[in-house]
Design a protein around this motif. Structure first.
Motif, PDB file in Angstrom:
ATOM      1  N   GLY A   1       0.787  -1.219   0.000  1.00 44.65           N
ATOM      2  CA  GLY A   1       0.000   0.000   0.000  1.00 44.65           C
ATOM      3  C   GLY A   1       0.822   1.272   0.000  1.00 44.65           C
ATOM      4  N   GLN A   2       2.131   1.167  -0.184  1.00 50.75           N
ATOM      5  CA  GLN A   2       2.960   2.370  -0.193  1.00 50.75           C
ATOM      6  C   GLN A   2       3.932   2.313  -1.372  1.00 50.75           C
TER       7      GLN A   2
ATOM      8  N   THR B   1       1.898   7.435   4.761  1.00 52.92           N
ATOM      9  CA  THR B   1       2.027   6.029   5.132  1.00 52.92           C
ATOM     10  C   THR B   1       1.300   5.103   4.183  1.00 52.92           C
ATOM     11  N   ASN B   2       0.513   5.671   3.246  1.00 59.38           N
ATOM     12  CA  ASN B   2      -0.164   4.828   2.263  1.00 59.38           C
ATOM     13  C   ASN B   2      -0.487   5.648   1.024  1.00 59.38           C
TER      14      ASN B   2
END
Length: 317
Positions: A26-27, A102-103
């Protein structure tokens, strides 16, 4: 195209597993980012954009400069002139660095608020994205001369569109060393290394000289060779060059810096993306090319992973 490669272990090294570390889920997932952007574009009756390898390479370079604290408008202008303007006679481009996230979803949400007009411009063709330590860089471009035949709103896989080489002219004559546009070659090669979580290459003068000697030999013989009268390892030993490990690649049809990098990363990925190797030498003549990789007993660092001119190229001896 014919080509070959072989490795010479000059000193035994550990056989631990080598390879890229997987990105955080997710990053920094470029396909996920462009998917979310495209869904929001389509909801506004705009055509989807596509991921462009050259733009992503530029994003990596800009992100590195940002993290080093050396990014300014003059560098971006040079990068545009050197790497993006050749993509079309009417190219318009811009970039944006944002962090720390963070994402990817939070990043896209902020990006759309920050550069709404640019991201939802009806003429926008493509974007390039990079992420490092939560800092995201995006490069946008319109007016591109080459586009994929079909554009997926949500692309699958990791492939990005790469424009075909403009030809084998050898690049900018002012930047050509040993028959290769060295800044262009290093910029493209080092961007690929960065994606594989390996440090950028530094040019080793002795390896470059040996690569040049190899292509001269192939030109004289009229074919590429792995067992000709001049052996890479023996020649470097005779010259007093101290390296831990060597890997030599060569072939007989040179199509330009970008094509050569694509060939190397496609056929020799385990070597060219191996963080053990830190220095490189490259040369070509009359279509024959030679690339030599090596690891040293000491550490080296590329201060300009994407050099714009020869004066920016990092050398060691």
């Amino acid at each position: 195209m014919r080509f070959f490669g072989y490795v010479v272990a000059i000193m035994a090294v550990g056989a631990g597993a080598l390879g890229a570390s997987p990105a955080t889920v997710g990053q920094g997932q470029a396909q996920q980012i462009v998917c979310q952007v495209n869904r929001d574009r389509v909801s506004r009756y705009l055509s989807p954009v596509f991921l462009h390898r050259t733009l992503s390479d530029a994003a990596i370079t800009l992100g590195q400069r940002y993290e080093e604290g050396t990014l300014d408008s003059s560098f971006f202008n040079q990068l545009v002139a050197r790497r993006i303007s050749p993509l079309g006679s009417s190219v318009r481009t811009s970039y944006k660095v944002l962090g720390t996230f963070t994402n990817d979803s939070d990043y896209v949400e902020r990006l759309e608020r920050t550069i709404y007009d640019q991201l939802f411009d009806r003429t926008l063709d493509a974007i390039g994205v990079s992420e490092s330590n939560g800092v995201y860089t995006v490069v946008l471009a319109s007016g591109l001369a080459q586009r994929p035949s079909t554009i997926d709103t949500c692309p699958t896989g990791t492939a990005q569109f790469s424009p075909s080489d403009p030809g084998s002219s050898g690049g900018n004559p002012a930047n050509v060393v040993n028959g290769v546009d060295l800044p262009q070659f290093l910029c493209t090669f080092n961007s690929a290394r960065t994606r594989a979580h390996a440090d950028a290459f530094v040019v080793h003068r002795a390896l470059a000289d040996e690569a040049q000697a190899q292509v001269e030999q192939m030109v004289q013989l009229g074919h590429y060779t792995v067992d000709g009268p001049r052996k890479v390892d023996e020649s470097l030993y005779a010259a007093g060059v101290s390296v831990k490990q060597l890997y030599w690649m060569a072939g007989d049809t040179y199509h330009g810096a970008t094509s050569l990098v694509n060939l190397l990363t496609a056929n020799y990925a385990n070597y060219v993306n191996n963080p053990v190797y830190s220095v490189i030498g490259v040369a070509q003549k009359n279509g024959y090319w030679s690339v030599i990789l090596a690891s040293l007993y000491r550490s080296v660092h590329a201060y300009s992973p994407c050099p714009l001119t020869l004066s920016d190229v990092d050398y060691t001896s």
